[in-house]
Scaffold this active site. Sequence first.
Site, PDB file in Angstrom:
ATOM      1  N   ASP A  76      32.266  61.236  20.931  1.00 38.10           N
ATOM      2  CA  ASP A  76      32.416  62.321  21.607  1.00 38.10           C
ATOM      3  C   ASP A  76      33.654  62.433  22.590  1.00 38.10           C
ATOM      4  O   ASP A  76      33.894  61.341  23.316  1.00 38.10           O
ATOM      5  CB  ASP A  76      30.987  62.727  22.679  1.00 38.10           C
ATOM      6  CG  ASP A  76      29.975  62.507  21.969  1.00 38.10           C
ATOM      7  OD1 ASP A  76      29.698  61.907  20.847  1.00 38.10           O
ATOM      8  OD2 ASP A  76      28.999  63.443  22.579  1.00 38.10           O
ATOM      9  N   HIS A 102      34.417  65.890  24.782  1.00 38.34           N
ATOM     10  CA  HIS A 102      33.768  66.606  25.687  1.00 38.34           C
ATOM     11  C   HIS A 102      35.017  67.089  26.734  1.00 38.34           C
ATOM     12  O   HIS A 102      34.844  67.039  27.900  1.00 38.34           O
ATOM     13  CB  HIS A 102      32.780  65.991  26.492  1.00 38.34           C
ATOM     14  CG  HIS A 102      31.338  65.836  25.663  1.00 38.34           C
ATOM     15  ND1 HIS A 102      30.809  67.220  25.407  1.00 38.34           N
ATOM     16  CD2 HIS A 102      30.343  65.123  25.386  1.00 38.34           C
ATOM     17  CE1 HIS A 102      29.574  66.984  24.764  1.00 38.34           C
ATOM     18  NE2 HIS A 102      29.354  65.643  24.723  1.00 38.34           N
ATOM     19  N   ASP A 145      31.219  66.950  19.113  1.00 40.68           N
ATOM     20  CA  ASP A 145      31.266  67.040  20.707  1.00 40.68           C
ATOM     21  C   ASP A 145      32.706  67.053  21.208  1.00 40.68           C
ATOM     22  O   ASP A 145      32.963  66.195  22.228  1.00 40.68           O
ATOM     23  CB  ASP A 145      30.388  66.313  21.369  1.00 40.68           C
ATOM     24  CG  ASP A 145      29.017  66.791  21.276  1.00 40.68           C
ATOM     25  OD1 ASP A 145      28.639  67.849  20.302  1.00 40.68           O
ATOM     26  OD2 ASP A 145      27.901  66.195  21.833  1.00 40.68           O
ATOM     27  N   ASP A 156      33.096  71.511  25.704  1.00 42.84           N
ATOM     28  CA  ASP A 156      31.838  71.410  26.849  1.00 42.84           C
ATOM     29  C   ASP A 156      32.073  70.527  27.843  1.00 42.84           C
ATOM     30  O   ASP A 156      32.514  69.198  27.425  1.00 42.84           O
ATOM     31  CB  ASP A 156      30.532  71.532  26.188  1.00 42.84           C
ATOM     32  CG  ASP A 156      30.071  72.964  25.838  1.00 42.84           C
ATOM     33  OD1 ASP A 156      30.824  73.817  26.059  1.00 42.84           O
ATOM     34  OD2 ASP A 156      29.322  72.908  24.688  1.00 42.84           O
ATOM     35  N   ARG A 157      31.431  70.426  28.902  1.00 45.93           N
ATOM     36  CA  ARG A 157      31.253  69.582  29.984  1.00 45.93           C
ATOM     37  C   ARG A 157      32.913  69.306  30.717  1.00 45.93           C
ATOM     38  O   ARG A 157      32.793  69.658  31.844  1.00 45.93           O
ATOM     39  CB  ARG A 157      30.924  68.213  29.560  1.00 45.93           C
ATOM     40  CG  ARG A 157      29.287  68.433  28.985  1.00 45.93           C
ATOM     41  CD  ARG A 157      28.826  67.125  28.699  1.00 45.93           C
ATOM     42  NE  ARG A 157      27.396  67.198  27.920  1.00 45.93           N
ATOM     43  CZ  ARG A 157      26.416  67.509  28.571  1.00 45.93           C
ATOM     44  NH1 ARG A 157      26.305  67.692  29.908  1.00 45.93           N
ATOM     45  NH2 ARG A 157      25.278  67.644  27.980  1.00 45.93           N
ATOM     46  N   ASN A 179      26.375  68.690  18.180  1.00 49.53           N
ATOM     47  CA  ASN A 179      25.448  69.871  18.597  1.00 49.53           C
ATOM     48  C   ASN A 179      26.342  70.685  19.746  1.00 49.53           C
ATOM     49  O   ASN A 179      25.716  71.603  19.957  1.00 49.53           O
ATOM     50  CB  ASN A 179      24.341  69.001  19.277  1.00 49.53           C
ATOM     51  CG  ASN A 179      24.733  68.184  20.393  1.00 49.53           C
ATOM     52  OD1 ASN A 179      25.482  67.336  20.347  1.00 49.53           O
ATOM     53  ND2 ASN A 179      24.247  68.437  21.484  1.00 49.53           N
ATOM     54  N   HIS A 180      27.370  70.159  20.212  1.00 53.12           N
ATOM     55  CA  HIS A 180      27.878  71.176  21.092  1.00 53.12           C
ATOM     56  C   HIS A 180      29.005  72.100  20.554  1.00 53.12           C
ATOM     57  O   HIS A 180      29.872  72.814  21.133  1.00 53.12           O
ATOM     58  CB  HIS A 180      28.799  70.487  22.217  1.00 53.12           C
ATOM     59  CG  HIS A 180      28.027  69.905  23.195  1.00 53.12           C
ATOM     60  ND1 HIS A 180      27.833  70.842  24.330  1.00 53.12           N
ATOM     61  CD2 HIS A 180      26.973  68.913  23.548  1.00 53.12           C
ATOM     62  CE1 HIS A 180      26.772  70.080  25.148  1.00 53.12           C
ATOM     63  NE2 HIS A 180      26.593  68.949  24.666  1.00 53.12           N
ATOM     64  N   HIS A 214      27.048  63.197  13.566  1.00 51.59           N
ATOM     65  CA  HIS A 214      27.183  63.171  15.112  1.00 51.59           C
ATOM     66  C   HIS A 214      25.730  62.592  15.685  1.00 51.59           C
ATOM     67  O   HIS A 214      26.015  61.859  16.615  1.00 51.59           O
ATOM     68  CB  HIS A 214      27.316  64.507  15.740  1.00 51.59           C
ATOM     69  CG  HIS A 214      27.264  64.814  17.009  1.00 51.59           C
ATOM     70  ND1 HIS A 214      28.690  64.061  17.664  1.00 51.59           N
ATOM     71  CD2 HIS A 214      26.430  65.111  17.891  1.00 51.59           C
ATOM     72  CE1 HIS A 214      28.274  64.394  19.070  1.00 51.59           C
ATOM     73  NE2 HIS A 214      26.945  64.842  19.166  1.00 51.59           N
ATOM     74  N   ARG A 230      15.303  64.502  24.096  1.00 48.42           N
ATOM     75  CA  ARG A 230      16.044  65.750  24.402  1.00 48.42           C
ATOM     76  C   ARG A 230      15.427  66.963  24.330  1.00 48.42           C
ATOM     77  O   ARG A 230      15.945  67.943  24.772  1.00 48.42           O
ATOM     78  CB  ARG A 230      17.237  65.914  23.672  1.00 48.42           C
ATOM     79  CG  ARG A 230      18.424  64.719  23.630  1.00 48.42           C
ATOM     80  CD  ARG A 230      19.235  64.648  22.483  1.00 48.42           C
ATOM     81  NE  ARG A 230      20.022  63.255  22.192  1.00 48.42           N
ATOM     82  CZ  ARG A 230      21.246  63.252  23.090  1.00 48.42           C
ATOM     83  NH1 ARG A 230      21.645  64.209  23.877  1.00 48.42           N
ATOM     84  NH2 ARG A 230      21.850  62.146  22.867  1.00 48.42           N
ATOM     85  N   HIS A 280      26.850  60.949  19.990  1.00 50.78           N
ATOM     86  CA  HIS A 280      25.927  61.804  20.569  1.00 50.78           C
ATOM     87  C   HIS A 280      25.355  61.274  21.952  1.00 50.78           C
ATOM     88  O   HIS A 280      24.698  61.944  22.606  1.00 50.78           O
ATOM     89  CB  HIS A 280      24.865  62.004  19.813  1.00 50.78           C
ATOM     90  CG  HIS A 280      23.817  62.902  20.005  1.00 50.78           C
ATOM     91  ND1 HIS A 280      24.360  64.083  20.547  1.00 50.78           N
ATOM     92  CD2 HIS A 280      22.488  63.110  19.625  1.00 50.78           C
ATOM     93  CE1 HIS A 280      22.997  64.964  20.691  1.00 50.78           C
ATOM     94  NE2 HIS A 280      22.027  64.302  20.077  1.00 50.78           N
TER      95      HIS A 280
END
Length: 544
Positions: free
Chosen positions: A246, A248, A275, A278-279, A307-308, A356, A404, A431
Amino acid sequence: MAATSVQVVEDFQAAQNDKIASPPSQEDLERSEASKTKANEFFNDKNYDQAIFYYTEAINLNGCNAVYYSNRSLAYLRTECYGYALSDASSAIRIDSNYVKGYYRRATANMALGKFKAALKDYETVMKVRPNDKDAKMKYQECAKIVKQKAFERAIACDDSKSVADMMDIESMTIEDDYTGPKLESDGSITVTFMKELMEWFGEQKKLHRKYAYQILLQVKQILQKLPSLMEINLKDGEMISICGDIHGQYYDLLNIFHLNGLPSEDNPYLFNGDFVDRGSWSLEVILVLFGFKVLYPNHFYLLRGNHETDNMNQMYGFEGEVKAKYTSQMFDLFSEVFQWLPLAQCINGRVLVMHGGLFREDGVTLDSIRNINRNRQPPDSGPMCDLLWSDPQPENGRSVSKRGVSCQFGPDVTHHFLEENGLDLIIRSHEVKPEGYEVAHGGRCITVFSAPNYCDQMGNKGAYIHLKAPELKPTFQQFTAVVSMSPWIYHFISACVIQLSLSFDANTNLTAQVALISIFKGCHTSAYAHTNYWMNKEHDKCS
């Protein structure tokens, strides 16, 4: 068929019923209160794992106290275990249907999971109990807006609508005379020189001209559309590939990886394991650089979907707002189309499988099953595609509900069986943030790699990437720490801008606009953290 995320959470909730049903002794009551006090201390020190441990101890001693479940729910929210948080909040409500914090916790978890209707129902309950609670009213109104917006989007959606890419008119876009940034070649091709200039340009926090951004997206889409859902490559003896987890939106940490490990090239291939966005506040810069290298080195630079790289997560955790703020809504729609063509997994030399998330809720999934997945869509709530993006390993054998609230957790026996059935040596996944940037589990056959150091500017974790060299394909781990992404005086200036922006928002300012603006100005701070905290009432985000 695999259970849906809702069924998974309901299974976990059912497992709590025995604890709730048994009344405690006086001694257990005293011991449980002592455990809760310890847990609260750890929570206040932001040691959420230890807080969860002692809240669990309190629950095991006294499963009839709604406060314990509610407090543990909040700790799970802070560690992004939204499925567990949802379950604990529901347990608190079952014990005491008048416990308002339970409804706040459950609404927050449902918001994080994108279950807006369920969240709205809980906010309605809170409003009935506390009609004069201004914060509750604001959350209720904003959640209601999101529900209406989703309904409107479904109503106008058209299955046979044209692709955004097909409607683009790149030639009509002009490059202004005062634009001094990186430029593609006259035929739109990407060069090494362009990529170096682009990374430096972004490093100075400047924006690529929209025409070039669109050209990169259209070119990478053409490449990704031709790829299978399961990528398969073969390294020759002596060749090595670097696998990153990730990112991010942590752009300066991405640059640091290239500084430490060398720029991508035909002799220095990379695989980025989902990923990307995001964030972090520079998700757009991260993804344009990654896409640029994919176009430049299509056979030596690999990208897998996380997943993002999905619409729901992009809406919740900042990327959609960032793209719309820096460019246009149309560009985000194009990103959405491109993300759907990202491969789901990659097999290296027929021995190492990279994805991922992780393995599957059901036995019998093979490499052929992955090859046959129709990936050009938003991921479903269950099934192999969902699991590849969402599942997590666990130390215990078997499978269990997901922390989750989506997919499952799988044990060493599941990993061993899958690898043996498919003739593989190990899996590499991402992840999950790990303190050292990586983790070796399941007897060395399940490896996690995470490449966003000091995740969310608060976790203090290292980042890592993996080297795999043929013919051994034995993973070696390269660790690194977070870099300072801006000088202190710039950071303080931006912080002042954030404060001023926050004070200028009124009750009519849309939440998405607030998060997008703040995330852009806050730099290293994450839009996800801002969003999650928004849904936690200041009065109700403390442990009882």
